[in-house]
Design a protein around this motif. Structure first.
Motif, mmCIF file in Angstrom:
data_model
loop_
_atom_site.group_PDB
_atom_site.id
_atom_site.type_symbol
_atom_site.label_atom_id
_atom_site.label_comp_id
_atom_site.label_asym_id
_atom_site.label_seq_id
_atom_site.Cartn_x
_atom_site.Cartn_y
_atom_site.Cartn_z
ATOM 1 N N ALA A 36 38.966 40.047 34.662
ATOM 2 C CA ALA A 36 38.439 40.699 33.462
ATOM 3 C C ALA A 36 39.540 41.463 32.725
ATOM 4 O O ALA A 36 39.627 41.427 31.492
ATOM 5 C CB ALA A 36 37.301 41.642 33.840
ATOM 6 N N ILE A 37 40.384 42.139 33.468
ATOM 7 C CA ILE A 37 41.494 42.876 32.854
ATOM 8 C C ILE A 37 42.457 41.908 32.184
ATOM 9 O O ILE A 37 42.897 42.120 31.041
ATOM 10 C CB ILE A 37 42.207 43.736 33.912
ATOM 11 C CG1 ILE A 37 41.278 44.840 34.406
ATOM 12 C CG2 ILE A 37 43.493 44.338 33.344
ATOM 13 C CD1 ILE A 37 41.772 45.564 35.645
ATOM 14 N N ALA A 38 42.796 40.808 32.886
ATOM 15 C CA ALA A 38 43.723 39.823 32.332
ATOM 16 C C ALA A 38 43.171 39.178 31.063
ATOM 17 O O ALA A 38 43.934 38.824 30.157
ATOM 18 C CB ALA A 38 44.022 38.750 33.376
ATOM 19 N N ALA A 39 41.835 39.058 30.967
ATOM 20 C CA ALA A 39 41.211 38.450 29.784
ATOM 21 C C ALA A 39 41.113 39.420 28.610
ATOM 22 O O ALA A 39 40.697 39.026 27.518
ATOM 23 C CB ALA A 39 39.813 37.946 30.147
ATOM 24 N N ILE A 84 33.344 48.341 31.163
ATOM 25 C CA ILE A 84 33.982 49.106 32.234
ATOM 26 C C ILE A 84 34.312 48.157 33.371
ATOM 27 O O ILE A 84 33.445 47.409 33.839
ATOM 28 C CB ILE A 84 33.049 50.218 32.741
ATOM 29 C CG1 ILE A 84 32.686 51.179 31.594
ATOM 30 C CG2 ILE A 84 33.676 50.979 33.907
ATOM 31 C CD1 ILE A 84 31.531 52.123 31.942
ATOM 32 N N VAL A 85 35.548 48.185 33.828
ATOM 33 C CA VAL A 85 35.980 47.332 34.939
ATOM 34 C C VAL A 85 36.484 48.216 36.071
ATOM 35 O O VAL A 85 37.268 49.142 35.843
ATOM 36 C CB VAL A 85 37.079 46.345 34.494
ATOM 37 C CG1 VAL A 85 37.606 45.549 35.675
ATOM 38 C CG2 VAL A 85 36.543 45.409 33.415
ATOM 39 N N GLN A 86 36.016 47.921 37.272
ATOM 40 C CA GLN A 86 36.488 48.675 38.430
ATOM 41 C C GLN A 86 37.988 48.473 38.605
ATOM 42 O O GLN A 86 38.494 47.354 38.551
ATOM 43 C CB GLN A 86 35.762 48.220 39.692
ATOM 44 C CG GLN A 86 36.167 48.986 40.944
ATOM 45 C CD GLN A 86 35.429 48.509 42.190
ATOM 46 O OE1 GLN A 86 34.516 47.691 42.100
ATOM 47 N NE2 GLN A 86 35.817 49.026 43.345
ATOM 48 N N ALA A 91 37.654 39.304 40.623
ATOM 49 C CA ALA A 91 36.871 39.415 39.388
ATOM 50 C C ALA A 91 37.351 40.560 38.496
ATOM 51 O O ALA A 91 37.531 40.358 37.286
ATOM 52 C CB ALA A 91 35.390 39.562 39.708
ATOM 53 N N PRO A 92 37.561 41.782 39.024
ATOM 54 C CA PRO A 92 38.092 42.832 38.154
ATOM 55 C C PRO A 92 39.447 42.471 37.547
ATOM 56 O O PRO A 92 39.691 42.723 36.361
ATOM 57 C CB PRO A 92 38.208 44.041 39.092
ATOM 58 C CG PRO A 92 37.219 43.796 40.174
ATOM 59 C CD PRO A 92 37.227 42.307 40.366
ATOM 60 N N SER A 93 40.319 41.852 38.337
ATOM 61 C CA SER A 93 41.638 41.475 37.811
ATOM 62 C C SER A 93 41.517 40.429 36.717
ATOM 63 O O SER A 93 42.239 40.467 35.714
ATOM 64 C CB SER A 93 42.527 40.952 38.949
ATOM 65 O OG SER A 93 42.796 41.960 39.902
#
Length: 347
Positions: free
Chosen positions: A317-320, A301-303, A313-315
């Motif tokens: 994680a989404i990009a990865a 789960i990513v904020q 950091a959330p961006s």
């Protein structure tokens, strides 16, 4: 890169000059004004419309905390608080974060250009991130514990990574967790003086027991463990009957404790019995480990960056490709409860 326009507010002429000096030399940052007290800062905000304000916690007349509360009510904007690194300063810093400050930056012990230059990279990164992040707007929703309802744990473990802006995020998530919540690890590097006040504040937000992570502790239902010591990584060494280990080793990609290392160990041990959560933070730590956890069958789960005080950091994680779900901050607590609760049998 657009310029982050900064207003520096501090009652000390020396401090104002030193902070302005290091910020003005940074690419992408422009100091547009200075103020020595709340009255002057109020006028400067009206005249200059800065993107970010740095604000001293302790000022004559209206205190920095009282002025922060006024700003967040009347003219919300990203604010970086400047605070002394003491137990008293830590308590004030925690209150500032609850009021909506992006972060509390420790004032140097020595008022010298050399000391300020040493701290400059972190302050500059913080100011840039604050300018690009979410600005709290409108009436701030109070931190309220959810009504206690029956909770049948499904045996999963939760790991949460939080950084800059994370106190506010945690105080919105933890009240949704029941007293018998899943064993939950919160990884959030902190200055030592800040740890005890934060543990006490988090304990007020949840019916679960909040304690510091310690080497060899068995992870138990109904417990939330704060891993904050920047000297150690934290890992989960086996599953089930898990225990945590604190490891003194080099930083991983510049981070210690490393969120990526924690998530990666869960990918090897608990696998699909893991829930990993990435909250607001500077940098990219956690993205690689969260991706590994997702590949191992864990729930990730990513904020939603649009709801994060700091989006980096959330961006990342989404990009990865690490996010199974991208969720607004105010919905994460309920989702955690749902993902860690045994499904009810059909009537």
């Amino acid at each position: 890169m657009s310029q982050a326009r900064v207003l520096v507010v501090d009652d000390s002429v020396t401090m104002r000059a030193l902070f302005a000096s290091v910020l003005d030399k940074a690419e992408g940052v422009e100091v547009v004004g200075h103020a020595g007290d709340a009255d002057e800062a109020r006028r400067q905000i009206e005249a200059l419309a800065p993107d970010v304000m740095t604000l001293d916690v302790e000022m004559p007349g209206m205190s920095g905390l009282d002025f922060l509360e006024e700003v967040m009510r009347d003219r919300p904007m990203p604010v970086v608080m400047l605070s002394s690194v003491t137990q008293k300063g830590a308590a004030a810093s925690l209150r500032a974060l609850e009021l909506g400050a992006v972060e509390c930056f420790p004032k140097p012990q020595q008022s010298s250009l050399e000391e300020f230059t040493r701290l400059a990279p972190k302050l500059i990164a913080l100011v840039r991130a604050a300018a690009a992040g979410r600005v709290p707007t409108g009436e701030r929703r109070p931190y309220v514990r959810a009504t206690e309802e029956p909770f049948d744990w499904n045996g999963r473990i939760v790991a949460i990574s939080a950084g800059t802006g994370g106190v506010d995020a945690l105080l919105r998530i933890l009240p949704e967790l029941p007293a018998n919540c899943p064993p939950t690890i919160i990884l959030m590097p902190l200055d030592p003086d800040f740890v005890d006040p934060l543990v006490a504040r988090l304990a007020l937000a949840t019916k679960a027991e909040v304690c510091l992570a310690q080497d060899g502790l068995t992870l138990r239902q109904g417990h939330i463990y704060l891993a904050a010591d920047p000297r150690f990584h934290i890992v989960v060494d086996r599953w089930p009957d898990a225990s945590m280990r604190l490891i003194s080793s080099d930083p991983v990609a510049g981070a210690r404790p490393s969120a990526s290392l924690l998530f990666a160990t869960l990918a090897k041990t608990a696998k699909a019995d893991s829930i990993g959560v990435m909250l607001t933070a500077l940098g990219t730590d956690g993205a690689a480990g969260l991706k590994a956890l997702k590949a191992a069958g864990g729930t990730t789960i990513v904020q939603d960056p649009a709801t994060a005080m700091v989006r980096e950091a959330p961006s990342a994680a989404i990009a990865a490709g690490a996010a199974a779900a991208v969720v607004a901050l105010d919905d994460i607590g309920l989702l955690l409860r749902s993902e860690s609760q045994r499904a009810q049998a059909a009537a």
